[in-house]
Design a protein around this motif. Structure first.
Motif, PDB file in Angstrom:
ATOM      1  N   TYR A  63      12.898  -4.406 -11.182  1.00  0.00           N
ATOM      2  CA  TYR A  63      11.999  -5.528 -10.917  1.00  0.00           C
ATOM      3  C   TYR A  63      11.705  -6.390 -11.958  1.00  0.00           C
ATOM      4  O   TYR A  63      11.593  -5.886 -13.003  1.00  0.00           O
ATOM      5  N   ALA A  64      11.350  -7.830 -11.760  1.00  0.00           N
ATOM      6  CA  ALA A  64      11.341  -8.599 -12.919  1.00  0.00           C
ATOM      7  C   ALA A  64       9.810  -8.439 -13.576  1.00  0.00           C
ATOM      8  O   ALA A  64       9.694  -8.781 -14.706  1.00  0.00           O
ATOM      9  N   ARG A  65       8.993  -8.026 -12.609  1.00  0.00           N
ATOM     10  CA  ARG A  65       7.470  -7.939 -13.111  1.00  0.00           C
ATOM     11  C   ARG A  65       7.146  -6.292 -13.247  1.00  0.00           C
ATOM     12  O   ARG A  65       6.802  -5.821 -12.097  1.00  0.00           O
ATOM     13  N   ASN A 103       1.231  -5.266  -7.046  1.00  0.00           N
ATOM     14  CA  ASN A 103       2.498  -4.396  -6.981  1.00  0.00           C
ATOM     15  C   ASN A 103       2.216  -2.831  -6.948  1.00  0.00           C
ATOM     16  O   ASN A 103       3.045  -2.162  -6.948  1.00  0.00           O
TER      17      ASN A 103
END
Length: 334
Positions: A63-65, A103
């Motif tokens: 995931y990007a974050r 998240n």
């Protein structure tokens, strides 16, 4: 004012991730400190946790974050307010709530959440249903109204409508006066989509489903598409859009090649959706709309399967590998 805090000597059970990887990195630990409580936060005794595809992307490290390690997975939870920070005004001890924690942080016996991202659940829905609200319904709202600017009397195609976000989008679009077309990958999924308010439903595994959708729209196409698997469906989606149609990308699991000419003649738009990019004002708007939907009864999360906390790894496998989604996957915490 004195900051309300929780004693870190009190421990809880939680799933923690110490290295990114497959489902096997999800480890149940029994002596995890209960989180401290900030001035603008609530401490929730968690009763249920929502499982979403993004949880698996974060766990895998793709995931990007990404969070700092170690971390507690899952961003959606529901439960009972156990304590409130000194500046909290919306909640009190004992309230039933659901929360979006970003998240991470949900898969535990206790979770702290910002007041602005905590919402009233009330008594009409179960905690399991509550755990399936924040990411699915707020993503659906952001896709339909913040990004696609969907309007009453338009036609929306929810591509992959039997999953958690899909069903939320179907319920929401129908309530707001749109004609709703859904797709699913099984007979059970099709029935579920119809039961949740769709006007028409088609099986996206059938080779002629695009022609069926064109036929039911009189050849015009659809104004809005909410897309869950863009890397598979983008080319068909662009073919199905009407003049000035908007495709909102909710999910994608890979790359795809397409001809940009497909968006030119009809002046269609491809728009990305990222819940974490919402402003505080947008969170307040989404929260007010969904809380009103709970009160009026149109917010009805569908729980497909429930798992104990220690089976989170199985839930991560199921949400990615199981064919024919039918609502939310939820952890139950006793």
């Amino acid at each position: 004012m004195i900051l309300t805090r929780v004693c870190l000597s009190k421990a809880m059970k939680a799933i923690r991730v110490h290295s990114f990887g497959g489902p096997e990195v999800l480890k149940l630990e029994k002596n995890v400190p209960i989180p401290e409580l900030g001035r603008n936060q609530v401490l929730i005794k968690v009763k249920a946790v929502g499982i979403n595809p993004v949880d698996t992307y974060i766990r895998s490290g793709s995931y990007a974050r990404l969070p700092l390690l170690p971390y507690i997975p899952s961003g959606d939870c529901a439960g009972i307010v156990d304590a409130v920070g000194a500046s909290v005004v919306k909640f009190k001890k004992g309230d039933h709530v659901f929360a979006f924690k970003g998240n991470t942080g949900g898969s535990a016996e206790y979770a702290s959440a910002d007041e602005v991202k905590t919402f009233h659940l009330g008594d009409a829905l179960t905690f399991g249903q509550g755990a399936g609200i924040a990411i699915p319904y707020f993503t659906a709202y952001r896709a339909l109204f913040h990004k696609a600017k969907a309007r009453s009397l338009e036609t929306v195609l929810v591509h992959g409508a039997s999953g958690a976000v899909g069903l939320a989008a179907v319920q929401m679009a129908k309530t707001h006066g749109l004609t709703v077309i859904g797709t699913a990958g099984s007979d059970d999924g099709e029935r579920l989509v119809l039961d949740n308010g769709a006007d028409h439903v088609f099986n996206h595994r059938q080779h002629d489903y695009v022609d069926q959708i064109k036929s039911v729209t009189g050849g015009r196409g659809v104004d809005v598409i909410v897309e869950m698997l863009t890397n598979v469906n983008l080319v068909n989606d662009l073919d199905l859009l009407a003049q000035n149609g908007r495709l909102v990308v909710v999910g994608c699991r890979g790359s795809i090649e397409f001809n940009p000419r497909a968006v030119m003649a009809k002046e269609t738009s491809i728009i990305g959706v990222a819940l974490f990019a919402a402003t505080e004002a947008e969170w307040n708007e989404m929260g007010s709309a969904v809380e009103a939907g709970i009160t009026s009864g149109w917010v009805q999360p569908v729980v497909d399967k429930e798992y104990p906390l220690e089976d989170l790894s199985k839930a991560h496998v199921d949400i990615i590998e199981s064919s024919g989604a039918k609502g939310n996957l939820v952890l139950k915490i006793d």
